[in-house]
Motif scaffolding. Structure first.
Motif, PDB file in Angstrom:
ATOM      1  N   GLY A 169      41.507  57.350  35.446  1.00 12.21           N
ATOM      2  CA  GLY A 169      42.502  56.474  36.073  1.00 12.21           C
ATOM      3  C   GLY A 169      41.993  55.618  37.210  1.00 12.21           C
ATOM      4  N   ALA A 170      40.690  55.266  37.219  1.00  4.61           N
ATOM      5  CA  ALA A 170      40.135  54.479  38.331  1.00  4.61           C
ATOM      6  C   ALA A 170      40.958  53.220  38.589  1.00  4.61           C
ATOM      7  N   GLU A 227      48.787  35.652  50.030  1.00  2.00           N
ATOM      8  CA  GLU A 227      47.408  36.099  50.279  1.00  2.00           C
ATOM      9  C   GLU A 227      47.104  37.449  49.642  1.00  2.00           C
ATOM     10  N   ASP A 228      48.107  38.340  49.628  1.00  2.00           N
ATOM     11  CA  ASP A 228      47.839  39.647  49.024  1.00  2.00           C
ATOM     12  C   ASP A 228      47.616  39.516  47.508  1.00  2.00           C
ATOM     13  N   LYS A 229      48.288  38.552  46.868  1.00  2.00           N
ATOM     14  CA  LYS A 229      48.070  38.333  45.426  1.00  2.00           C
ATOM     15  C   LYS A 229      46.684  37.738  45.188  1.00  2.00           C
ATOM     16  N   TRP A 230      46.286  36.801  46.053  1.00  2.00           N
ATOM     17  CA  TRP A 230      44.925  36.238  45.951  1.00  2.00           C
ATOM     18  C   TRP A 230      43.899  37.375  46.018  1.00  2.00           C
ATOM     19  N   ASP A 231      44.029  38.227  47.040  1.00  2.00           N
ATOM     20  CA  ASP A 231      43.048  39.306  47.240  1.00  2.00           C
ATOM     21  C   ASP A 231      43.042  40.270  46.046  1.00  2.00           C
ATOM     22  N   ALA A 232      44.216  40.600  45.527  1.00  2.00           N
ATOM     23  CA  ALA A 232      44.282  41.559  44.417  1.00  2.00           C
ATOM     24  C   ALA A 232      43.659  40.965  43.152  1.00  2.00           C
ATOM     25  N   ILE A 233      43.929  39.682  42.892  1.00  2.00           N
ATOM     26  CA  ILE A 233      43.377  39.058  41.674  1.00  2.00           C
ATOM     27  C   ILE A 233      41.858  38.955  41.771  1.00  2.00           C
ATOM     28  N   ILE A 234      41.337  38.564  42.929  1.00  2.28           N
ATOM     29  CA  ILE A 234      39.877  38.484  43.075  1.00  2.28           C
ATOM     30  C   ILE A 234      39.263  39.886  42.922  1.00  2.28           C
ATOM     31  N   ALA A 235      39.926  40.901  43.496  1.00  2.00           N
ATOM     32  CA  ALA A 235      39.393  42.274  43.414  1.00  2.00           C
ATOM     33  C   ALA A 235      39.374  42.777  41.972  1.00  2.00           C
ATOM     34  N   ILE A 236      40.495  42.628  41.272  1.00  2.00           N
ATOM     35  CA  ILE A 236      40.619  43.229  39.930  1.00  2.00           C
ATOM     36  C   ILE A 236      39.913  42.368  38.872  1.00  2.00           C
ATOM     37  N   VAL A 241      36.161  55.827  26.616  1.00  2.00           N
ATOM     38  CA  VAL A 241      36.886  56.171  27.846  1.00  2.00           C
ATOM     39  C   VAL A 241      37.895  55.062  28.120  1.00  2.00           C
ATOM     40  N   LEU A 242      39.164  55.452  28.072  1.00  2.00           N
ATOM     41  CA  LEU A 242      40.258  54.541  28.415  1.00  2.00           C
ATOM     42  C   LEU A 242      40.429  54.516  29.925  1.00  2.00           C
ATOM     43  N   ASN A 243      40.990  53.407  30.409  1.00  2.00           N
ATOM     44  CA  ASN A 243      41.275  53.278  31.843  1.00  2.00           C
ATOM     45  C   ASN A 243      42.474  52.348  31.993  1.00  2.00           C
ATOM     46  N   GLY A 244      43.204  52.529  33.060  1.00  2.00           N
ATOM     47  CA  GLY A 244      44.304  51.601  33.341  1.00  2.00           C
ATOM     48  C   GLY A 244      45.506  52.356  33.869  1.00  2.00           C
ATOM     49  N   MET A 294      40.888  49.570  39.776  1.00  4.39           N
ATOM     50  CA  MET A 294      39.848  48.527  39.778  1.00  4.39           C
ATOM     51  C   MET A 294      39.764  47.756  41.096  1.00  4.39           C
ATOM     52  N   THR A 295      40.619  48.084  42.052  1.00  3.15           N
ATOM     53  CA  THR A 295      40.447  47.500  43.391  1.00  3.15           C
ATOM     54  C   THR A 295      39.551  48.380  44.259  1.00  3.15           C
ATOM     55  N   ARG A 296      39.137  49.551  43.753  1.00  2.77           N
ATOM     56  CA  ARG A 296      38.398  50.512  44.581  1.00  2.77           C
ATOM     57  C   ARG A 296      36.995  50.770  44.028  1.00  2.77           C
ATOM     58  N   PRO A 297      35.972  50.206  44.701  1.00  5.79           N
ATOM     59  CA  PRO A 297      34.596  50.318  44.182  1.00  5.79           C
ATOM     60  C   PRO A 297      34.154  51.759  43.920  1.00  5.79           C
ATOM     61  N   GLY A 298      34.539  52.695  44.780  1.00  8.13           N
ATOM     62  CA  GLY A 298      34.121  54.088  44.592  1.00  8.13           C
ATOM     63  C   GLY A 298      34.701  54.683  43.316  1.00  8.13           C
ATOM     64  N   GLU A 299      35.953  54.327  43.023  1.00  8.42           N
ATOM     65  CA  GLU A 299      36.589  54.844  41.808  1.00  8.42           C
ATOM     66  C   GLU A 299      35.981  54.211  40.549  1.00  8.42           C
ATOM     67  N   ILE A 300      35.546  52.949  40.675  1.00  8.51           N
ATOM     68  CA  ILE A 300      34.909  52.282  39.528  1.00  8.51           C
ATOM     69  C   ILE A 300      33.575  52.968  39.220  1.00  8.51           C
ATOM     70  N   ALA A 301      32.805  53.258  40.252  1.00  8.96           N
ATOM     71  CA  ALA A 301      31.529  53.963  40.051  1.00  8.96           C
ATOM     72  C   ALA A 301      31.780  55.339  39.439  1.00  8.96           C
ATOM     73  N   ASP A 302      32.877  55.981  39.876  1.00  8.47           N
ATOM     74  CA  ASP A 302      33.214  57.305  39.348  1.00  8.47           C
ATOM     75  C   ASP A 302      33.579  57.225  37.856  1.00  8.47           C
ATOM     76  N   LEU A 303      34.281  56.158  37.466  1.00 10.69           N
ATOM     77  CA  LEU A 303      34.634  55.943  36.047  1.00 10.69           C
ATOM     78  C   LEU A 303      33.366  55.854  35.189  1.00 10.69           C
ATOM     79  N   ILE A 304      32.398  55.071  35.653  1.00 12.53           N
ATOM     80  CA  ILE A 304      31.164  54.908  34.875  1.00 12.53           C
ATOM     81  C   ILE A 304      30.399  56.234  34.817  1.00 12.53           C
ATOM     82  N   GLY A 305      30.325  56.928  35.955  1.00 11.17           N
ATOM     83  CA  GLY A 305      29.643  58.233  35.990  1.00 11.17           C
ATOM     84  C   GLY A 305      30.335  59.253  35.087  1.00 11.17           C
ATOM     85  N   PHE A 306      31.661  59.233  35.087  1.00 13.48           N
ATOM     86  CA  PHE A 306      32.459  60.133  34.245  1.00 13.48           C
ATOM     87  C   PHE A 306      32.133  59.904  32.760  1.00 13.48           C
TER      88      PHE A 306
END
Ligand code: NAD
Length: 266
Positions: free
Chosen positions: A67-68, A110-119, A38-41, A70-82
């Motif tokens: 297409g999950a 700050e928005d770059k800090w948050d995005a890097i920590i999230a992804i 399964v590809l993603n990105g 990676m900043t969205r936990p629900g979409e990440i769980a959906d990727l694994i379930g898929f």
């Protein structure tokens, strides 16, 4: 094509951030070894579909795309379930998606800090949280988290990236201890500099941050730290990945393979 060969026929693998650079190369290495993928990105839809079709036809495996974000936990769980639903199992998870931003700490947006920590960090937690119950129930699994030499040592102007990658190491060790008796192994793969689109972007940004030319960045900043003076190749990373996901890797747990030309030996 690299020399390392492992038979992954019938196994199912998710590689986050696999539409470009290292992730696309690792996906190809796993597909070439017989794994369904399964590809993603993110990226151009036509180019992603062309990659999906090419990997499938070149290697005779199933290749799907999710297409999950990676900043969205629900979409990440959906990727694994898929992946589990579509391929019937989940043997390999490669947490590879990552971004970079280069700036001094006191100017770091700050928005770059948050995005890097999230992804680069939190997505590894969310993906492992979703994958571990499936792998534990199977009695076998392999998780490989793309950290970096920047998970072991720092460089200036990369505060969020270095913090996230050091965090990936701590998270990997903790999860590996928890899973140690379940047949699931969890390790880091630490590349030095690989010439990918992410690095291409950094050349221009670092030149700006340091006030030097792009040639000086490559020679004096990037490959200055890498004693072999050679960028790490995709095949060199695929070889390390195949060891980590193989049966021979069963006792490699909570550790890291560092492919950095000697950078962290200094
Ligand atoms: P890249 O920019 O070529 O690829 C990054 C991938 O992540 C792309 O597929 C992109 O679409 C995806 N991505 C970005 N944000 C996303 C999001 N929110 N949701 C889903 N996918 C997302 O980068 P790369 O150089 O191939 O880096 C891959 C990994 O290797 C990263 O974790 C990076 O930190 C690590 N790494 C790279 C190098 C290097 O020299 N290139 C060195 C050490 C570690």
């Amino acid at each position: 094509m690299g020399a390392v060969s492992v038979d992954l026929s019938g196994q199912a693998a998710v590689i986050t951030g696999s539409t470009s650079g290292i992730g696309a190369a690792l996906a190809e290495g796993l597909a070439r070894s017989g794994a369904n993928i399964v590809l993603n990105g993110f990226g151009n839809a036509g180019e992603i579909e062309a990659l999906r079709v090419r990997l499938s036809s070149d290697h005779g495996v199933s290749v799907l795309y999710h297409g999950a974000d990676m900043t969205r936990p629900g979409e990440i769980a959906d990727l694994i379930g898929f992946a589990h639903d579509q391929l019937g199992r989940l043997d390999i998870l490669v947490n590879n998606a990552g971004i970079q931003h280069v700036a001094p700490v006191d100017e770091f947006p700050e928005d770059k800090w948050d995005a890097i920590i999230a992804i680069n960090l939190s997505s590894v937690f969310h993906a492992m949280k979703a994958a571990l119950p499936i792998m534990k129930a199977q009695g076998r699994g392999r998780i490989v988290n793309l950290a970096s030499v920047h998970g072991l040592v720092a460089s200036p102007f990369k505060a969020a990236y270095v913090a996230a990658k050091h965090g990936v190491h701590g998270l990997t060790k903790t999860a590996a201890l928890e899973a140690a008796e379940t047949g699931v192994t969890i390790n880091c793969l630490n590349p030095g500099y690989v010439q990918t689109p992410l690095v291409e972007g950094q050349i221009a940004d670092t030149a700006k941050a340091r006030g030097i030319t792009e040639e000086e960045v490559v020679r004096d900043v990037m490959l200055a730290a890498q004693p072999t003076k050679q960028f790490v190749t995709y095949d060199q990373l695929i070889g390390a990945l195949l060891y980590l996901v193989s049966d021979d890797g069963a006792n490699m747990n909570g550790g890291a393979i560092t492919v950095d030309g000697g950078w962290t030996a200094k």
